[in-house]
Enzyme design. Structure first.
Site, mmCIF file in Angstrom:
data_model
loop_
_atom_site.group_PDB
_atom_site.id
_atom_site.type_symbol
_atom_site.label_atom_id
_atom_site.label_comp_id
_atom_site.label_asym_id
_atom_site.label_seq_id
_atom_site.Cartn_x
_atom_site.Cartn_y
_atom_site.Cartn_z
ATOM 1 N N GLU A 283 -13.629 -6.247 4.102
ATOM 2 C CA GLU A 283 -12.373 -6.511 3.404
ATOM 3 C C GLU A 283 -12.388 -7.940 2.868
ATOM 4 O O GLU A 283 -12.685 -8.877 3.600
ATOM 5 C CB GLU A 283 -11.216 -6.311 4.375
ATOM 6 C CG GLU A 283 -11.307 -4.968 5.108
ATOM 7 C CD GLU A 283 -10.383 -4.880 6.319
ATOM 8 O OE1 GLU A 283 -9.295 -5.458 6.291
ATOM 9 O OE2 GLU A 283 -10.784 -4.219 7.308
ATOM 10 N N HIS B 95 -8.775 -3.886 1.320
ATOM 11 C CA HIS B 95 -9.253 -3.348 2.607
ATOM 12 C C HIS B 95 -10.276 -2.231 2.337
ATOM 13 O O HIS B 95 -10.001 -1.042 2.558
ATOM 14 C CB HIS B 95 -8.028 -2.808 3.334
ATOM 15 C CG HIS B 95 -8.194 -2.453 4.764
ATOM 16 N ND1 HIS B 95 -9.180 -1.615 5.229
ATOM 17 C CD2 HIS B 95 -7.479 -2.814 5.853
ATOM 18 C CE1 HIS B 95 -9.047 -1.477 6.532
ATOM 19 N NE2 HIS B 95 -8.020 -2.189 6.938
ATOM 20 N N ARG C 140 0.814 -1.230 0.000
ATOM 21 C CA ARG C 140 0.000 0.000 0.000
ATOM 22 C C ARG C 140 0.842 1.273 0.000
ATOM 23 O O ARG C 140 0.289 2.369 -0.043
ATOM 24 C CB ARG C 140 -1.022 -0.009 1.145
ATOM 25 C CG ARG C 140 -0.461 -0.141 2.534
ATOM 26 C CD ARG C 140 -1.590 -0.156 3.569
ATOM 27 N NE ARG C 140 -1.098 -0.347 4.933
ATOM 28 C CZ ARG C 140 -1.800 -0.123 6.017
ATOM 29 N NH1 ARG C 140 -3.044 0.319 5.911
ATOM 30 N NH2 ARG C 140 -1.310 -0.333 7.218
HETATM 31 C C1 BG6 Z 1 -8.255 -3.886 9.821
HETATM 32 C C2 BG6 Z 1 -7.756 -4.617 11.040
HETATM 33 O O1 BG6 Z 1 -8.152 -4.732 8.724
HETATM 34 O O2 BG6 Z 1 -7.433 -2.741 9.589
HETATM 35 C C3 BG6 Z 1 -7.766 -3.667 12.214
HETATM 36 O O3 BG6 Z 1 -8.562 -5.761 11.266
HETATM 37 C C4 BG6 Z 1 -6.932 -2.436 11.905
HETATM 38 O O4 BG6 Z 1 -7.257 -4.348 13.365
HETATM 39 C C5 BG6 Z 1 -7.448 -1.810 10.628
HETATM 40 O O5 BG6 Z 1 -7.009 -1.510 12.975
HETATM 41 C C6 BG6 Z 1 -6.679 -0.568 10.179
HETATM 42 O O6 BG6 Z 1 -5.336 -0.877 9.986
HETATM 43 P P1 BG6 Z 1 -4.298 0.248 9.594
HETATM 44 O O7 BG6 Z 1 -2.950 -0.431 9.581
HETATM 45 O O8 BG6 Z 1 -4.684 0.752 8.235
HETATM 46 O O9 BG6 Z 1 -4.406 1.323 10.641
#
Ligand code: BG6
Length: 295
Positions: free
Chosen positions: A269, A164, A96
């Site tokens: 996701e 995501h 990413r």
């Molecule tokens: C989700 C996870 O996929 O992503 C969470 O299950 C996490 O635990 C969230 O907080 C956000 O992640 P990031 O790394 O983008 O802050």
């Protein structure tokens, strides 16, 4: 390639235009501005098909492209691992935040456009394996994203991954998520160490962070406030992560859009994580495909 070269080689009148913003990062407008993607992270930042009063994807009000930093919202690509692997490496891998290459663009018969990007490596400081990853985005009246990984090395590869996707919703307390009834999940928010089983559809009244496993079920997000349903249908994805940070975690995160941006988003996701981690033998490829529709 710079913006001029990208537009010369891959630009399509009214369908695909590359430009750079203040950050110096290159972005692409797709299908006459119905979607926008940042080449850093192959990150889809925006999708609002014709006829929708609100974007389908949520992006934090505070998000803006910055070199080396992932955007909060849209569709971050988690790869080659999902979640936190260890304290010294970034959560959700590094795909990413790296710069992807554009390799193809095509107009589609339905009036939409397809853009294909690629990340390939012989090795990476955080993950020393040879592989090629392709992300294909098709924007028309609906949205299709596929993420294909090919093991180009001579050792087996273990990967976990996810698209995501942050969805824009009217209010987290008003939406329902259908399609996961009977599916097993790991409850990360509750910190449980045994698998739970979903009973019925989901509604939300607290922080929820669950990895549903061993199911390629289609999910449907029902949003009476925005009077729409979002259908997430997938192939080659056996995990579904459902995440809302709720108030305390959103405050700790600090980038969700004050005061209550988190209320207007839900992550659904599509990926392969935990029990569904993949092993790719040399020469193997795996494709994760997701189809998003709004009705
Ligand atoms: C989700 C996870 O996929 O992503 C969470 O299950 C996490 O635990 C969230 O907080 C956000 O992640 P990031 O790394 O983008 O802050």
């Amino acid at each position: 390639m710079n913006v001029e070269q990208l537009n010369r080689e891959f630009g399509l009148p009214k369908l695909l235009n590359f430009f750079s913003d203040d950050s110096g990062l290159i972005l692409a407008d797709l299908a006459g501005g119905q979607a926008r993607l940042c080449l850093q992270g192959a990150h889809l930042m925006h999708w609002q098909p014709k006829g929708q009063a609100q974007p389908v994807l949520w992006m934090s009000r505070e998000a803006k492209p910055v070199a080396g930093k992932s955007l909060r919202g849209g569709v971050p690509v988690c790869w080659p691992w999902f979640g936190s692997r260890s304290a010294d490496v970034p959560a959700h891998g590094y795909a990413r935040t790296v710069l992807w290459q554009v390799v193809d663009s095509q107009p589609l018969p339905n009036g939409g456009v397809r853009l294909t990007l690629c990340w390939s490596q012989d090795a990476h400081p955080l993950w020393p394996h040879a592989c090629r990853v392709e992300l294909r985005v098709e924007v028309g009246c609906d949205l299709r994203i596929s993420l294909m990984t090919c093991n180009t090395g001579n050792q087996p590869l273990e990967i976990s991954e996810a698209l995501h996707t942050y969805f824009r919703i009217s209010d987290i307390a008003a939406v329902r998520l259908h399609g996961l009834d009977g599916v097993d999940y790991w409850d990360k928010a509750a910190g449980r160490s045994e698998l739970c089983t979903q009973d019925g559809s989901l509604s939300f009244a607290e922080e929820t962070d669950r990895v549903y496993v061993n199911s390629a079920a289609t999910c449907m997000l029902e949003d009476p406030g925005l009077k729409r349903r979002i259908v997430v249908e997938k192939v080659g994805s056996f995990s579904t992560v459902v995440w809302t940070p709720w108030v305390d975690k959103a405050r700790r995160m600090g980038d969700m859009g004050e005061p209550d941006g988190w209320r207007e988003m839900l992550c659904i996701e599509s990926g392969n994580a935990l029990d569904n981690t993949l092993t790719l033998l040399p020469g193997d490829r795996h494709s994760l495909q997701v189809h998003y529709q709004v009705t």
